[in-house]
Enzyme design. Structure first.
Site, PDB file in Angstrom:
ATOM      1  N   ASN A 151       0.863  -1.185   0.000  1.00 58.86           N
ATOM      2  CA  ASN A 151       0.000   0.000   0.000  1.00 58.86           C
ATOM      3  C   ASN A 151       0.900   1.236   0.000  1.00 58.86           C
ATOM      4  OD1 ASN A 151      -1.822   2.029   0.445  1.00 58.86           O
ATOM      5  ND2 ASN A 151      -2.473   1.331   2.477  1.00 58.86           N
ATOM      6  N   LYS A 159       0.100   4.254  -0.340  1.00 60.23           N
ATOM      7  CA  LYS A 159      -0.552   5.437   0.248  1.00 60.23           C
ATOM      8  C   LYS A 159      -0.327   6.658  -0.659  1.00 60.23           C
ATOM      9  CE  LYS A 159      -0.296   3.246   4.727  1.00 60.23           C
ATOM     10  NZ  LYS A 159      -0.203   3.350   6.175  1.00 60.23           N
ATOM     11  N   HIS A 195      -9.749   1.387   5.249  1.00 57.03           N
ATOM     12  CA  HIS A 195      -8.459   1.622   5.916  1.00 57.03           C
ATOM     13  C   HIS A 195      -8.644   2.643   7.035  1.00 57.03           C
ATOM     14  CE1 HIS A 195      -4.301   2.658   6.620  1.00 57.03           C
ATOM     15  NE2 HIS A 195      -3.959   1.559   5.954  1.00 57.03           N
ATOM     16  N   GLU A 203      -6.914   5.029   7.937  1.00 55.72           N
ATOM     17  CA  GLU A 203      -6.633   6.423   7.541  1.00 55.72           C
ATOM     18  C   GLU A 203      -7.850   7.043   6.855  1.00 55.72           C
ATOM     19  OE1 GLU A 203      -2.993   5.511   5.491  1.00 55.72           O
ATOM     20  OE2 GLU A 203      -2.048   5.071   7.415  1.00 55.72           O
ATOM     21  N   GLU A 243      -5.431  -4.819  11.025  1.00 49.38           N
ATOM     22  CA  GLU A 243      -4.446  -3.728  11.097  1.00 49.38           C
ATOM     23  C   GLU A 243      -4.683  -2.929  12.370  1.00 49.38           C
ATOM     24  OE1 GLU A 243      -2.671  -2.348   6.947  1.00 49.38           O
ATOM     25  OE2 GLU A 243      -4.225  -1.048   7.686  1.00 49.38           O
ATOM     26  N   GLY A 251       2.513   2.545  10.903  1.00 45.12           N
ATOM     27  CA  GLY A 251       3.474   3.635  10.737  1.00 45.12           C
ATOM     28  C   GLY A 251       4.233   4.008  11.999  1.00 45.12           C
ATOM     29  N   SER A 261       3.463  -1.807  10.434  1.00 43.18           N
ATOM     30  CA  SER A 261       4.909  -1.832  10.659  1.00 43.18           C
ATOM     31  C   SER A 261       5.565  -3.160  10.279  1.00 43.18           C
ATOM     32  CB  SER A 261       5.232  -1.465  12.119  1.00 43.18           C
ATOM     33  OG  SER A 261       4.813  -0.141  12.398  1.00 43.18           O
TER      34      SER A 261
END
Ligand code: 13P
Length: 255
Positions: free
Chosen positions: A9, A11, A96, A98, A167, A173, A213
């Protein structure tokens, strides 16, 4: 047997030339592998250039989008529809964290998107995860409430095409992944929930990945867990060498 899947991904990263270099490196680096599926998720604007690059690569290397609208067309400035994706992409990431956090996407909207993706023959890669670390009650509430809500009214014959991703938001991250054992225990409970919603056979066919991560140093901690069927990789998927190493290690482990 569930075929392991490694997703990259990207992003909101890469210029056109970065994307071309990265996609070409991955295509060449994974060419000889067996037993693994590799999916690149570039930004929307690089889907076609990357499509052209990987089209000439191995058939197990495919493309996915990072998001989509649930409608086919209309006056939705800036949005991308499943019709625009379906001839290039096999997968689309939905839900996701985000998107949930920065764009206020709720389970109901994600459910509409999942239905639309499946209707158009795209495999949704559905992300689920809890926000706080080491809060088991919250983890269960977040993950299993999300799971039931985003899969609402999705029939058994369609759900098999979906891929789920555990996730945990606190691991994304941060350089602080979940432990393999903890991730596997959450994935197992997700599968048990699927078995209750559908049946055991269906639940055993759906791939569930880990994300958060993941690096070339820790990938096997996750994929060596029987329950975990691969990984959705963020930051590390931008580093060709490391991402290829992840794919290689997973392919090697399937032998
Ligand atoms: P990182 O691998 O950068 O933690 O991101 C994970 C992720 O969000 C994949 O979708």
């Amino acid at each position: 047997m569930r075929r392991p899947l490694i997703g990259g991904n990207w992003k909101m990263n890469t210029t056109l030339s970065d994307a071309s270099v990265l996609a070409t490196a991955v295509k060449n680096g994974v060419a000889e592998l067996e037993g693994v599926e590799v999916v690149l998720f570039p930004p929307f604007v690089w889907l076609y250039p990357v499509f052209e690059i990987i089209e000439k690569g191995p058939s197990f290397l495919t493309l996915g989008a990072q998001n989509m609208h649930f409608l086919d067309e209309g006056a939705y400035t800036g949005e991308i529809s499943p019709l625009m994706l379906k001839n290039m992409c096999q997968y689309v990431i939905l839900g996701h964290s985000e998107r949930r956090t920065y764009f206020n996407e709720k389970n109901e909207l994600i459910n509409d998107k999942v239905k639309s993706a499946l209707h158009h023959g795209l495999s949704p890669v559905i992300c689920l995860g809890e926000y706080k670390k080491e809060d088991k009650v919250e983890a269960k509430n977040d993950v299993f409430v999300q799971l039931k809500a985003v899969l609402k009214d999705i029939p058994k014959d369609l759900i098999k095409k979906a891929v789920l991703v555990y996730e945990p938001v606190w691991a994304i991250g941060t350089g602080k992944p979940a432990s393999g054992v903890y991730a596997a225990s959450m994935v197992l409970q997700m599968r048990q929930t699927l078995a209750k919603m559908y049946n055991l056979e269906t639940a055993s066919q759906i791939r569930i990945l880990y994300g958060g991560s993941v690096t070339a140093d820790n990938i096997l901690e996750f994929t060596s867990q029987r329950e975990i069927d691969g990984a959705l990789v963020g930051g590390t998927s931008l580093k060709a060498k490391e991402f290829i190493s992840i794919c290689r290690q997973v392919a090697q482990a399937t032998k």
